[in-house]
Design a protein around this motif. Structure first.
Motif, mmCIF file in Angstrom:
data_model
loop_
_atom_site.group_PDB
_atom_site.id
_atom_site.type_symbol
_atom_site.label_atom_id
_atom_site.label_comp_id
_atom_site.label_asym_id
_atom_site.label_seq_id
_atom_site.Cartn_x
_atom_site.Cartn_y
_atom_site.Cartn_z
ATOM 1 N N SER A 100 0.813 -1.219 0.000
ATOM 2 C CA SER A 100 0.000 0.000 0.000
ATOM 3 C C SER A 100 0.846 1.267 0.000
ATOM 4 O O SER A 100 0.408 2.298 -0.502
ATOM 5 C CB SER A 100 -0.896 0.034 1.241
ATOM 6 O OG SER A 100 -1.662 -1.120 1.315
ATOM 7 N N ASN A 140 -2.256 7.818 10.453
ATOM 8 C CA ASN A 140 -3.652 8.156 10.760
ATOM 9 C C ASN A 140 -4.072 7.881 12.199
ATOM 10 O O ASN A 140 -5.178 8.234 12.587
ATOM 11 C CB ASN A 140 -4.593 7.426 9.796
ATOM 12 C CG ASN A 140 -4.593 8.048 8.411
ATOM 13 O OD1 ASN A 140 -4.019 9.110 8.219
ATOM 14 N ND2 ASN A 140 -5.227 7.407 7.455
ATOM 15 N N ASN A 162 -2.732 -7.178 -3.444
ATOM 16 C CA ASN A 162 -3.435 -7.706 -2.270
ATOM 17 C C ASN A 162 -4.803 -8.217 -2.713
ATOM 18 O O ASN A 162 -5.802 -7.508 -2.686
ATOM 19 C CB ASN A 162 -3.594 -6.622 -1.197
ATOM 20 C CG ASN A 162 -2.260 -6.184 -0.636
ATOM 21 O OD1 ASN A 162 -1.278 -6.925 -0.705
ATOM 22 N ND2 ASN A 162 -2.204 -4.984 -0.092
ATOM 23 N N GLY A 216 -1.532 -8.238 3.602
ATOM 24 C CA GLY A 216 -2.547 -7.281 3.200
ATOM 25 C C GLY A 216 -3.976 -7.792 3.228
ATOM 26 O O GLY A 216 -4.260 -8.917 3.649
ATOM 27 N N ASP A 260 1.471 10.442 3.614
ATOM 28 C CA ASP A 260 1.397 11.811 4.097
ATOM 29 C C ASP A 260 0.983 11.917 5.556
ATOM 30 O O ASP A 260 0.937 13.009 6.099
ATOM 31 C CB ASP A 260 0.390 12.586 3.247
ATOM 32 C CG ASP A 260 -0.962 11.926 3.291
ATOM 33 O OD1 ASP A 260 -1.159 10.938 2.570
ATOM 34 O OD2 ASP A 260 -1.805 12.366 4.085
HETATM 35 C C1 FAD Z 1 -3.612 4.829 -1.437
HETATM 36 C C2 FAD Z 1 -3.507 4.613 0.045
HETATM 37 C C3 FAD Z 1 -3.220 5.676 0.887
HETATM 38 C C4 FAD Z 1 -3.116 5.472 2.260
HETATM 39 N N1 FAD Z 1 -2.797 6.538 3.056
HETATM 40 C C5 FAD Z 1 -2.605 6.345 4.382
HETATM 41 C C6 FAD Z 1 -2.166 7.416 5.209
HETATM 42 O O1 FAD Z 1 -1.924 8.529 4.747
HETATM 43 N N2 FAD Z 1 -2.001 7.158 6.538
HETATM 44 C C7 FAD Z 1 -2.236 5.937 7.091
HETATM 45 O O2 FAD Z 1 -2.063 5.797 8.311
HETATM 46 N N3 FAD Z 1 -2.624 4.899 6.328
HETATM 47 C C8 FAD Z 1 -2.803 5.063 4.994
HETATM 48 N N4 FAD Z 1 -3.165 4.013 4.204
HETATM 49 C C9 FAD Z 1 -3.323 2.663 4.820
HETATM 50 C C10 FAD Z 1 -1.992 1.968 5.006
HETATM 51 O O3 FAD Z 1 -1.134 2.269 3.957
HETATM 52 C C11 FAD Z 1 -2.183 0.452 5.088
HETATM 53 O O4 FAD Z 1 -3.121 0.184 6.105
HETATM 54 C C12 FAD Z 1 -0.880 -0.285 5.393
HETATM 55 O O5 FAD Z 1 0.181 0.160 4.571
HETATM 56 C C13 FAD Z 1 -1.082 -1.778 5.198
HETATM 57 O O6 FAD Z 1 0.127 -2.468 5.392
HETATM 58 P P1 FAD Z 1 0.199 -4.038 5.170
HETATM 59 O O7 FAD Z 1 1.606 -4.451 5.437
HETATM 60 O O8 FAD Z 1 -0.876 -4.725 5.884
HETATM 61 O O9 FAD Z 1 -0.127 -4.260 3.625
HETATM 62 P P2 FAD Z 1 0.794 -3.859 2.368
HETATM 63 O O10 FAD Z 1 1.754 -2.789 2.721
HETATM 64 O O11 FAD Z 1 -0.131 -3.620 1.244
HETATM 65 O O12 FAD Z 1 1.647 -5.170 2.125
HETATM 66 C C14 FAD Z 1 1.126 -6.416 1.774
HETATM 67 C C15 FAD Z 1 2.213 -7.132 0.961
HETATM 68 O O13 FAD Z 1 1.874 -8.514 0.834
HETATM 69 C C16 FAD Z 1 2.254 -8.946 -0.466
HETATM 70 N N5 FAD Z 1 1.476 -10.152 -0.753
HETATM 71 C C17 FAD Z 1 0.138 -10.257 -0.981
HETATM 72 N N6 FAD Z 1 -0.201 -11.554 -1.124
HETATM 73 C C18 FAD Z 1 0.942 -12.273 -0.986
HETATM 74 C C19 FAD Z 1 1.231 -13.659 -1.014
HETATM 75 N N7 FAD Z 1 0.280 -14.587 -1.219
HETATM 76 N N8 FAD Z 1 2.509 -14.071 -0.831
HETATM 77 C C20 FAD Z 1 3.503 -13.157 -0.661
HETATM 78 N N9 FAD Z 1 3.279 -11.821 -0.607
HETATM 79 C C21 FAD Z 1 2.021 -11.398 -0.761
HETATM 80 C C22 FAD Z 1 1.933 -7.776 -1.355
HETATM 81 O O14 FAD Z 1 2.649 -7.837 -2.559
HETATM 82 C C23 FAD Z 1 2.350 -6.602 -0.461
HETATM 83 O O15 FAD Z 1 3.687 -6.235 -0.669
HETATM 84 C C24 FAD Z 1 -3.298 4.184 2.810
HETATM 85 C C25 FAD Z 1 -3.595 3.108 1.969
HETATM 86 C C26 FAD Z 1 -3.697 3.310 0.601
HETATM 87 C C27 FAD Z 1 -4.000 2.129 -0.286
#
Ligand code: FAD
Length: 548
Positions: free
Chosen positions: A48, A57, A215, A193, A54
């Motif tokens: 993500s 949250n 994701n 994710g 920025d």
């Molecule tokens: C456009 C956008 C703007 C945002 N802005 C903000 C903000 O300003 N402030 C804030 O606090 N939050 C914000 N968020 C929310 C925040 O970014 C997310 O909640 C957070 O980054 C999620 O992290 P994560 O590690 O769970 O998922 P991600 O960072 O998405 O990582 C998941 C990873 O798993 C990998 N993956 C998926 N399936 C598999 C698999 N089967 N095997 C191996 N790898 C796999 C993917 O490739 C990915 O790299 C925003 C989200 C988005 C989409």
């Protein structure tokens, strides 16, 4: 059967925000710990964040706010369906996280009095902090490399190794060579994710989603198949974003003084954006286009907003507006309601976890959007990435581990993948198959929901699940990866429809609106709906759990 085997301590699935932070934390605690990340893409830009962000949250400034205040706001935002413990931990550890990131060189702007720039993005109080770091993901990638973590890029986890209800690793597919890699691990963290590639965006572009399209709900599918409990799957989140580009705008502009106006120019909101209001905005959106206006703002404010949008968030936004000849100083910016998704970061869906990031399965931890810590956002991914690493390392202490001896699961995974490859009767391309599944999600899983639609969704998803192996054209390893993702999307849609069918009330505005049960019913439904595998898909158990 030909596959590579690895023996390690800690396996982290997904190298996004939570996964990279978990890996770094594990190495901080024990540099000798053998940590591996498997990442579907490349961790430099995956997930993500992609570039930067920025804001964090969720943020509690010590001596100004308390974690209890935040946890109460989080619960109200979720209309009561939120456990207190994880939200409390998230808030309690948020300021240490800020300080850690600051030490790494992440920039948090301050106002003229030298205070952090706090943002109003919740129902009450200012619990968000501005951040200005376009290179955040690159910083995490470098730190992971420096800490000695091994990363397998372009490798997707296809199944978890489970024996005696203990998770002991994962079967992974190398998306470049097509080879299986069986990773035996003492403990596993799922950080891959939410289901961002779920509903179909109105553009019709499969990958033009708001959230990172990699994701595809794999985390939920892996957990479900392994027997872990999932919750909040009926919360089908959708956001109001920039029309056609599907990029975020509300939080960045409204918190800096912009106005939300309707097609008649009437001002509907000004100076604040918050999650609860998003539900209302989504409803207004259905009545006609909404716009953001900034023509009343001073030049320096507009430049601040442009800086955030065109550097930290997404540089392509500058081209997007330029090509449409839209100037923030004079023109309204049209908004649109985007596709539905399931997510623990902007929503409440995901694996059931406690405040130690433990799932309902022994040896399995979850962090970030994969876990159901409601509205945890990026702060949650970072905080619970660290918590999961701490808990996982604690779990390993003084324990004798036995490698998974039963290779039935590896054989089954191999057989499932072979079935995708050996499909002489296949007729449908991955693009067409996925398009149809996701169009069906828009029609039958999203609100307005009712018993007929949700039952129909479950029937159709079962049909898609059965047909996938025989009808999908798989000509390359890339297609095979797509097949696994489509299977995850179908399974998530099935779980979401089943949970939505169970919740016989309406709640969370547009996120769960039932035409056959139009009222919110706190007397009977102020509780979690958990789903768990029974035998093989589509058999599942639904249970109810009191809010903590
Ligand atoms: C456009 C956008 C703007 C945002 N802005 C903000 C903000 O300003 N402030 C804030 O606090 N939050 C914000 N968020 C929310 C925040 O970014 C997310 O909640 C957070 O980054 C999620 O992290 P994560 O590690 O769970 O998922 P991600 O960072 O998405 O990582 C998941 C990873 O798993 C990998 N993956 C998926 N399936 C598999 C698999 N089967 N095997 C191996 N790898 C796999 C993917 O490739 C990915 O790299 C925003 C989200 C988005 C989409």
């Amino acid at each position: 059967m030909c596959f590579e085997e690895l023996d390690i301590d800690l396996l982290i699935v997904g190298g996004g925000s939570a996964g990279t932070m978990a890996a770094i934390r594990a190495k901080e605690i024990n540099p000798d710990c053998n940590v591996v990340i498997v990442e579907k893409a490349h961790i430099k830009r995956s997930g993500s964040i992609t570039m930067g962000m920025d804001a964090l949250n969720v943020m509690i400034l010590p001596e100004k706010q308390t974690p209890r205040e935040y946890a109460a706001v989080a619960r109200d935002t979720c209309q009561g369906i939120a456990d207190f413990g994880p939200s409390y931990t998230l808030a309690e550890r948020s300021f240490d996280l800020l300080k850690k990131l600051e030490n790494w060189g992440v920039f948090f702007p301050k106002d003229t009095c030298g205070d952090y720039q706090m943002l109003r993005i919740h129902m009450r109080g200012k619990f968000g902090v501005a951040m200005d770091e376009p290179d955040l993901k690159v910083m995490l990638w470098k730190r992971v490399g420096e800490s000695g973590v091994v990363t397998y890029h372009r490798t997707t986890a296809v199944a978890l190794l489970v024996e005696d209800e203990i998770v002991k690793g994962a079967v992974c597919l190398d998306l470049r060579t097509g080879k299986l890699r069986v990773v035996h691990a003492k403990t596993v963290i799922l950080a891959n994710g939410g289901a961002g590639r779920f509903g179909l965006p109105s553009s019709g572009y499969l990958f033009g989603t708001y959230d990172y399209p990699g994701n595809a709900g794999d985390a939920y599918s892996l957990a479900f198949q392994a027997g872990a409990k999932l919750t909040g799957m009926e919360y089908t989140a959708s956001n109001t974003l920039i029309k056609d580009s599907n990029l975020p705008l509300l939080y960045i502009t409204l918190t800096r003084g912009a106005r939300l106006v309707n097609g008649f120019g009437e001002v509907l909101g000004e100076g604040a954006a918050h999650l609860k209001a998003e539900e209302r905005i989504a409803e207004l959106q259905r009545a006609g286009p909404l716009f953001i206006r900034m023509d009343h703002l001073p030049e320096e404010k507009i430049q601040e907003i442009e800086h955030v949008l065109f550097t930290t968030e997404r540089p392509m936004q500058r081209r997007f507006w330029q090509q449409r000849k839209i100037n923030f100083r004079t023109d309204p910016l049209e908004l649109a309601l985007t596709e539905i998704q399931l997510c623990g970061g902007h929503g409440i869906s995901g694996m059931v976890v406690n405040r130690k990031a433990e799932t309902t399965l022994d040896g399995l931890y979850a962090a970030g959007d994969a876990a159901a810590v409601p509205m945890q956002h990026l702060t949650g991914a970072f905080v619970f990435g660290q918590v999961a690493a701490e808990s996982a390392l604690g779990y390993m202490e003084n324990k004798v581990f036995h490698k998974c001896r039963n290779n039935r699961l590896v054989k089954k995974t191999q057989a499932d993948l072979d079935a995708f490859r050996d499909n002489s009767l296949a007729q449908v391309s991955p693009h067409d198959f996925e398009y149809k599944v996701r169009r069906t999600i828009n029609e039958y899983v999203a609100s307005p929901k009712n018993h007929y639609r949700l039952n129909r969704a479950m029937e159709l998803m079962q049909g898609f699940h059965q047909e996938l192996a025989s009808k999908l054209i798989v000509n390359s390893t890339h297609d095979l990866g797509r097949a696994i993702e489509i299977r995850s999307i179908i399974e998530c849609a099935y779980l979401s429809a089943a949970a939505s069918n169970a919740r016989q009330e309406s709640r969370w505005g547009d996120r769960h609106k039932r035409t056959d049960f139009p009222d919110c019913d706190d007397v009977n439904w102020l509780k979690h709906i958990d789903v768990c595998r029974d035998k093989a898909f589509p058999s599942l158990k639904i249970s109810f759990r009191a809010v903590e």
